[in-house]
Design an enzyme around this catalytic site. Structure first.
Site, PDB file in Angstrom:
ATOM      1  N   CYS A 124       5.832  -0.071   7.056  1.00 22.11           N
ATOM      2  CA  CYS A 124       5.512   1.095   6.236  1.00 22.11           C
ATOM      3  C   CYS A 124       6.736   1.429   5.388  1.00 22.11           C
ATOM      4  O   CYS A 124       7.856   1.435   5.902  1.00 22.11           O
ATOM      5  CB  CYS A 124       5.174   2.276   7.136  1.00 22.11           C
ATOM      6  SG  CYS A 124       4.781   3.785   6.254  1.00 22.11           S
ATOM      7  N   LEU A 125       6.510   1.739   4.119  1.00 23.51           N
ATOM      8  CA  LEU A 125       7.636   2.065   3.231  1.00 23.51           C
ATOM      9  C   LEU A 125       8.351   3.345   3.683  1.00 23.51           C
ATOM     10  O   LEU A 125       9.499   3.568   3.316  1.00 23.51           O
ATOM     11  CB  LEU A 125       7.162   2.186   1.782  1.00 23.51           C
ATOM     12  CG  LEU A 125       6.648   0.873   1.166  1.00 23.51           C
ATOM     13  CD1 LEU A 125       6.104   1.118  -0.240  1.00 23.51           C
ATOM     14  CD2 LEU A 125       7.747  -0.187   1.129  1.00 23.51           C
ATOM     15  N   HIS A 178      -4.383   1.933   7.724  1.00 25.28           N
ATOM     16  CA  HIS A 178      -2.991   2.408   7.774  1.00 25.28           C
ATOM     17  C   HIS A 178      -2.781   3.520   6.728  1.00 25.28           C
ATOM     18  O   HIS A 178      -2.240   4.577   7.034  1.00 25.28           O
ATOM     19  CB  HIS A 178      -2.048   1.222   7.512  1.00 25.28           C
ATOM     20  CG  HIS A 178      -0.603   1.580   7.365  1.00 25.28           C
ATOM     21  ND1 HIS A 178       0.374   1.099   8.210  1.00 25.28           N
ATOM     22  CD2 HIS A 178       0.054   2.368   6.465  1.00 25.28           C
ATOM     23  CE1 HIS A 178       1.550   1.600   7.844  1.00 25.28           C
ATOM     24  NE2 HIS A 178       1.380   2.356   6.778  1.00 25.28           N
ATOM     25  N   GLU A 179      -3.238   3.253   5.498  1.00 21.48           N
ATOM     26  CA  GLU A 179      -3.026   4.231   4.423  1.00 21.48           C
ATOM     27  C   GLU A 179      -3.851   5.499   4.654  1.00 21.48           C
ATOM     28  O   GLU A 179      -3.397   6.608   4.363  1.00 21.48           O
ATOM     29  CB  GLU A 179      -3.373   3.624   3.058  1.00 21.48           C
ATOM     30  CG  GLU A 179      -2.530   2.419   2.648  1.00 21.48           C
ATOM     31  CD  GLU A 179      -1.034   2.649   2.756  1.00 21.48           C
ATOM     32  OE1 GLU A 179      -0.565   3.773   2.552  1.00 21.48           O
ATOM     33  OE2 GLU A 179      -0.307   1.682   3.071  1.00 21.48           O
ATOM     34  N   GLN A 213       3.320   9.966   0.559  1.00 20.12           N
ATOM     35  CA  GLN A 213       4.609   9.269   0.726  1.00 20.12           C
ATOM     36  C   GLN A 213       5.542   9.487  -0.466  1.00 20.12           C
ATOM     37  O   GLN A 213       6.736   9.192  -0.369  1.00 20.12           O
ATOM     38  CB  GLN A 213       4.390   7.769   0.933  1.00 20.12           C
ATOM     39  CG  GLN A 213       3.707   7.421   2.255  1.00 20.12           C
ATOM     40  CD  GLN A 213       3.511   5.931   2.390  1.00 20.12           C
ATOM     41  OE1 GLN A 213       2.524   5.395   1.906  1.00 20.12           O
ATOM     42  NE2 GLN A 213       4.446   5.250   3.016  1.00 20.12           N
ATOM     43  N   HIS A 246      -2.225   7.981   6.790  1.00 24.68           N
ATOM     44  CA  HIS A 246      -1.242   8.834   6.090  1.00 24.68           C
ATOM     45  C   HIS A 246      -1.896  10.127   5.593  1.00 24.68           C
ATOM     46  O   HIS A 246      -1.261  11.179   5.558  1.00 24.68           O
ATOM     47  CB  HIS A 246      -0.648   8.103   4.880  1.00 24.68           C
ATOM     48  CG  HIS A 246       0.477   7.169   5.212  1.00 24.68           C
ATOM     49  ND1 HIS A 246       1.666   7.584   5.760  1.00 24.68           N
ATOM     50  CD2 HIS A 246       0.604   5.827   5.048  1.00 24.68           C
ATOM     51  CE1 HIS A 246       2.475   6.542   5.925  1.00 24.68           C
ATOM     52  NE2 HIS A 246       1.847   5.452   5.510  1.00 24.68           N
ATOM     53  N   GLY A 306       0.843  -1.197   0.000  1.00 30.87           N
ATOM     54  CA  GLY A 306       0.000   0.000   0.000  1.00 30.87           C
ATOM     55  C   GLY A 306       0.872   1.239   0.000  1.00 30.87           C
ATOM     56  O   GLY A 306       2.002   1.205   0.512  1.00 30.87           O
TER      57      GLY A 306
END
Ligand code: ZN
Length: 173
Positions: free
Chosen positions: A98-99, A140-141, A55, A144, A50
């Site tokens: 997370c990236l 989660h996304e 990001q 952000h 995701g």
């Protein structure tokens, strides 16, 4: 399509962008689809499941996701202006990553079911229920989009440790 740089928590400049609240998208245009294509390519390359637009340095309310298992056909999903209209089920703990916080994983508790509403890649309104990994990932996304990272759900100590770990890895690289 182009790979974008993924912002990470180890620099103050990136962190300042990641903390921004993303703005709603006025319409699903070809320019927006080009951004979503870039995001998907960047996410696959990382690799991750995701990615939110903020990001890659674009604080707009757009998410891409692919929860297909390794070896299965890719199943890209796109969420524009997503909203959670209902949450339900039990609180469930899941080990998240997370990236933007590379190589750090920790447990976060979230509702196990959510109902969401969003515009898809074609700009059509969709209402959908999510559970399991889909529910975890979408929450989660969506965090952000509010400038919230999964490590913000942890204790101060664990959050600081996560950031220190990413900084150390960045210095070593
Ligand atoms: Zn993330």
């Amino acid at each position: 399509m182009a790979l974008r740089r993924i912002l990470t928590v180890d620099t103050a400049a990136d962190m300042a962008v990641l903390k921004q609240i993303s703005t709603p998208v006025p319409a699903v245009t070809d320019d927006l689809r080009a951004l979503m294509d870039d995001m998907l390519e960047t996410m696959y390359d990382a690799p991750g499941i995701g990615l939110a637009a903020v990001q890659v340095g674009e604080p707009v309310r757009v998410i891409v996701m692919d929860l297909a298992r390794e070896g299965d056909e890719p199943a890209p999903r796109y969420f524009v202006n997503p909203e959670i209209v209902e949450t339900g089920g039990e609180l469930q703990a899941y080990e998240e990553g997370c990236l933007s916080v590379p190589e750090y994983y920790d447990e976060v508790e979230r509702p196990s079911k959510v109902k969401l509403r969003y515009l898809n890649y074609q700009g059509e309104a969709v209402e959908e229920e999510a559970e399991g990994l889909f529910a975890v990932c979408v929450q989660h996304e969506m965090d952000h989009l509010e400038g919230v990272l999964f490590i913000d759900h942890l204790s101060r100590l664990r959050r600081d440790r996560a950031i220190a770990k990413v900084k150390k890895a960045a210095r070593a690289a």
